[in-house]
Design a protein around this motif. Structure first.
Motif, PDB file in Angstrom:
ATOM      1  N   GLY A 143      11.835 -26.235 -43.248  1.00  0.00           N
ATOM      2  CA  GLY A 143      10.820 -27.270 -43.116  1.00  0.00           C
ATOM      3  C   GLY A 143       9.822 -26.955 -42.008  1.00  0.00           C
ATOM      4  N   PHE A 144       8.907 -27.891 -41.810  1.00  0.00           N
ATOM      5  CA  PHE A 144       7.885 -27.698 -40.781  1.00  0.00           C
ATOM      6  C   PHE A 144       8.486 -27.660 -39.379  1.00  0.00           C
ATOM      7  CE2 PHE A 144       4.960 -29.009 -44.171  1.00  0.00           C
ATOM      8  CZ  PHE A 144       4.021 -28.010 -44.036  1.00  0.00           C
ATOM      9  N   LYS A 145       9.644 -28.302 -39.217  1.00  0.00           N
ATOM     10  CA  LYS A 145      10.304 -28.268 -37.907  1.00  0.00           C
ATOM     11  C   LYS A 145      10.668 -26.832 -37.533  1.00  0.00           C
ATOM     12  CE  LYS A 145      12.110 -32.920 -38.220  1.00  0.00           C
ATOM     13  NZ  LYS A 145      13.298 -33.775 -38.314  1.00  0.00           N
ATOM     14  N   ALA A 146      11.017 -26.026 -38.526  1.00  0.00           N
ATOM     15  CA  ALA A 146      11.341 -24.624 -38.253  1.00  0.00           C
ATOM     16  C   ALA A 146      10.102 -23.855 -37.798  1.00  0.00           C
ATOM     17  CB  ALA A 146      11.952 -23.969 -39.491  1.00  0.00           C
ATOM     18  N   ILE A 147       8.945 -24.198 -38.338  1.00  0.00           N
ATOM     19  CA  ILE A 147       7.696 -23.555 -37.922  1.00  0.00           C
ATOM     20  C   ILE A 147       7.390 -23.929 -36.473  1.00  0.00           C
ATOM     21  CG2 ILE A 147       5.215 -23.315 -38.363  1.00  0.00           C
ATOM     22  CD1 ILE A 147       6.955 -22.182 -40.619  1.00  0.00           C
ATOM     23  N   VAL A 148       7.547 -25.202 -36.140  1.00  0.00           N
ATOM     24  CA  VAL A 148       7.303 -25.656 -34.763  1.00  0.00           C
ATOM     25  C   VAL A 148       8.282 -24.966 -33.814  1.00  0.00           C
ATOM     26  CG1 VAL A 148       7.391 -27.657 -33.222  1.00  0.00           C
ATOM     27  CG2 VAL A 148       6.325 -27.866 -35.479  1.00  0.00           C
ATOM     28  N   ARG A 205       8.646 -18.688 -46.419  1.00  0.00           N
ATOM     29  CA  ARG A 205      10.096 -18.766 -46.671  1.00  0.00           C
ATOM     30  C   ARG A 205      10.783 -19.577 -45.578  1.00  0.00           C
ATOM     31  NH1 ARG A 205      11.694 -15.113 -50.743  1.00  0.00           N
ATOM     32  NH2 ARG A 205      10.153 -13.483 -51.123  1.00  0.00           N
ATOM     33  N   LEU A 206      10.360 -19.376 -44.326  1.00  0.00           N
ATOM     34  CA  LEU A 206      10.919 -20.150 -43.221  1.00  0.00           C
ATOM     35  C   LEU A 206      10.651 -21.633 -43.436  1.00  0.00           C
ATOM     36  CD1 LEU A 206      12.234 -20.390 -40.415  1.00  0.00           C
ATOM     37  CD2 LEU A 206       9.963 -19.933 -39.431  1.00  0.00           C
ATOM     38  N   LYS A 207       9.424 -21.958 -43.830  1.00  0.00           N
ATOM     39  CA  LYS A 207       9.060 -23.353 -44.079  1.00  0.00           C
ATOM     40  C   LYS A 207       9.891 -23.934 -45.218  1.00  0.00           C
ATOM     41  CE  LYS A 207       5.222 -24.433 -46.089  1.00  0.00           C
ATOM     42  NZ  LYS A 207       3.798 -24.527 -46.416  1.00  0.00           N
ATOM     43  N   GLU A 215      20.853 -29.919 -31.728  1.00  0.00           N
ATOM     44  CA  GLU A 215      21.184 -28.561 -31.306  1.00  0.00           C
ATOM     45  C   GLU A 215      21.691 -27.724 -32.480  1.00  0.00           C
ATOM     46  OE1 GLU A 215      23.448 -28.218 -27.610  1.00  0.00           O
ATOM     47  OE2 GLU A 215      22.638 -30.162 -26.985  1.00  0.00           O
ATOM     48  N   LYS A 216      22.516 -28.317 -33.336  1.00  0.00           N
ATOM     49  CA  LYS A 216      23.045 -27.576 -34.496  1.00  0.00           C
ATOM     50  C   LYS A 216      21.922 -27.171 -35.450  1.00  0.00           C
ATOM     51  CE  LYS A 216      24.378 -31.626 -37.265  1.00  0.00           C
ATOM     52  NZ  LYS A 216      23.229 -31.579 -38.103  1.00  0.00           N
ATOM     53  N   ASP A 217      20.895 -28.010 -35.562  1.00  0.00           N
ATOM     54  CA  ASP A 217      19.755 -27.677 -36.420  1.00  0.00           C
ATOM     55  C   ASP A 217      18.940 -26.530 -35.825  1.00  0.00           C
ATOM     56  OD1 ASP A 217      20.532 -29.673 -38.176  1.00  0.00           O
ATOM     57  OD2 ASP A 217      19.174 -31.167 -37.303  1.00  0.00           O
ATOM     58  N   ILE A 218      18.793 -26.518 -34.508  1.00  0.00           N
ATOM     59  CA  ILE A 218      18.073 -25.429 -33.844  1.00  0.00           C
ATOM     60  C   ILE A 218      18.815 -24.120 -34.072  1.00  0.00           C
ATOM     61  CG2 ILE A 218      17.457 -24.468 -31.588  1.00  0.00           C
ATOM     62  CD1 ILE A 218      16.756 -27.359 -30.747  1.00  0.00           C
ATOM     63  N   ARG A 219      20.130 -24.132 -33.885  1.00  0.00           N
ATOM     64  CA  ARG A 219      20.927 -22.915 -34.114  1.00  0.00           C
ATOM     65  C   ARG A 219      20.805 -22.445 -35.558  1.00  0.00           C
ATOM     66  NH1 ARG A 219      23.998 -21.955 -29.652  1.00  0.00           N
ATOM     67  NH2 ARG A 219      24.419 -23.730 -28.294  1.00  0.00           N
ATOM     68  N   SER A 220      20.838 -23.384 -36.487  1.00  0.00           N
ATOM     69  CA  SER A 220      20.716 -23.049 -37.910  1.00  0.00           C
ATOM     70  C   SER A 220      19.345 -22.436 -38.216  1.00  0.00           C
ATOM     71  CB  SER A 220      20.941 -24.315 -38.739  1.00  0.00           C
ATOM     72  OG  SER A 220      20.714 -24.080 -40.093  1.00  0.00           O
ATOM     73  N   MET A 221      18.296 -23.017 -37.651  1.00  0.00           N
ATOM     74  CA  MET A 221      16.944 -22.497 -37.893  1.00  0.00           C
ATOM     75  C   MET A 221      16.769 -21.115 -37.267  1.00  0.00           C
ATOM     76  SD  MET A 221      14.402 -25.770 -37.645  1.00  0.00           S
ATOM     77  CE  MET A 221      15.339 -27.101 -36.910  1.00  0.00           C
ATOM     78  N   ILE A 222      17.364 -20.877 -36.118  1.00  0.00           N
ATOM     79  CA  ILE A 222      17.295 -19.549 -35.505  1.00  0.00           C
ATOM     80  C   ILE A 222      17.994 -18.530 -36.393  1.00  0.00           C
ATOM     81  CG2 ILE A 222      18.131 -18.147 -33.570  1.00  0.00           C
ATOM     82  CD1 ILE A 222      17.475 -20.542 -31.736  1.00  0.00           C
ATOM     83  N   GLU A 223      19.120 -18.911 -36.971  1.00  0.00           N
ATOM     84  CA  GLU A 223      19.818 -18.013 -37.904  1.00  0.00           C
ATOM     85  C   GLU A 223      18.931 -17.685 -39.104  1.00  0.00           C
ATOM     86  OE1 GLU A 223      22.657 -16.316 -37.683  1.00  0.00           O
ATOM     87  OE2 GLU A 223      22.991 -17.101 -35.669  1.00  0.00           O
ATOM     88  N   ILE A 224      18.228 -18.671 -39.617  1.00  0.00           N
ATOM     89  CA  ILE A 224      17.302 -18.433 -40.734  1.00  0.00           C
ATOM     90  C   ILE A 224      16.214 -17.448 -40.308  1.00  0.00           C
ATOM     91  CG2 ILE A 224      15.517 -19.498 -42.178  1.00  0.00           C
ATOM     92  CD1 ILE A 224      17.293 -22.073 -42.138  1.00  0.00           C
ATOM     93  N   MET A 225      15.671 -17.627 -39.122  1.00  0.00           N
ATOM     94  CA  MET A 225      14.622 -16.727 -38.616  1.00  0.00           C
ATOM     95  C   MET A 225      15.146 -15.299 -38.516  1.00  0.00           C
ATOM     96  SD  MET A 225      12.996 -19.128 -35.659  1.00  0.00           S
ATOM     97  CE  MET A 225      12.771 -20.858 -35.991  1.00  0.00           C
ATOM     98  N   ILE A 226      16.377 -15.154 -38.076  1.00  0.00           N
ATOM     99  CA  ILE A 226      16.982 -13.829 -37.976  1.00  0.00           C
ATOM    100  C   ILE A 226      17.191 -13.246 -39.371  1.00  0.00           C
ATOM    101  CG2 ILE A 226      19.077 -12.587 -37.296  1.00  0.00           C
ATOM    102  CD1 ILE A 226      19.201 -14.594 -34.893  1.00  0.00           C
ATOM    103  N   GLU A 227      17.705 -14.042 -40.299  1.00  0.00           N
ATOM    104  CA  GLU A 227      17.889 -13.597 -41.693  1.00  0.00           C
ATOM    105  C   GLU A 227      16.576 -13.108 -42.295  1.00  0.00           C
ATOM    106  OE1 GLU A 227      19.502 -16.651 -44.208  1.00  0.00           O
ATOM    107  OE2 GLU A 227      21.215 -16.958 -42.870  1.00  0.00           O
TER     108      GLU A 227
END
Length: 120
Positions: free
Chosen positions: A32-37, A26-28, A71-83
């Motif tokens: 995307g793969f950037k979120a996995i990295v 789901r994270l991927k 930076e905004k993409d990192i914050r967004s991906m962290i929010e997804i991880m928390i969700e």
């Protein structure tokens, strides 16, 4: 002169079916793969420092610089991880800390085993 005492772990367990885990898939899909990295980088930093990491503007900048992400993409991906439940929502909302029950259990188990070996 003695070596300084290390706070965190040198390594952490990663299941061989990590990429088949539904939450990781789901994270991927969402990031995307950037979120996995990013997730793996966060885990490395967390375990290297103990069982949590504080998310500050400077830390986000450092991640952005190291990974080549906005930076905004990192914050967004962290929010997804928390969700998705990969990190504890209340700890992040209250103190900007990333951790989870699983991370804490792994850290505790490995640090206890290390202490036992050191006391032999």
């Amino acid at each position: 002169m003695a070596r300084p005492i290390k706070k965190g772990l040198d390594y952490f367990p990663l299941n061989t079916d990590f990429m088949n885990n539904r939450t990781i898939r789901r994270l991927k899909r969402k990031g995307g793969f950037k979120a996995i990295v990013l997730y793996m980088d966060l885990l490395c930093d967390i375990y290297a420092n103990s069982y949590f990491i504080e998310i500050t503007d400077n830390y986000i900048f450092d991640l952005s610089d190291q990974l080549g992400l906005e930076e905004k993409d990192i914050r967004s991906m962290i929010e997804i991880m928390i969700e998705l439940g990969l990190f504890h929502e209340r700890s992040f909302d209250k103190s900007h800390i990333l951790t989870s029950e699983t991370i804490q259990a792994v850290s505790y188990t490995h640090l206890r085993a290390h202490e036992t070996l050191m006391n032999l």
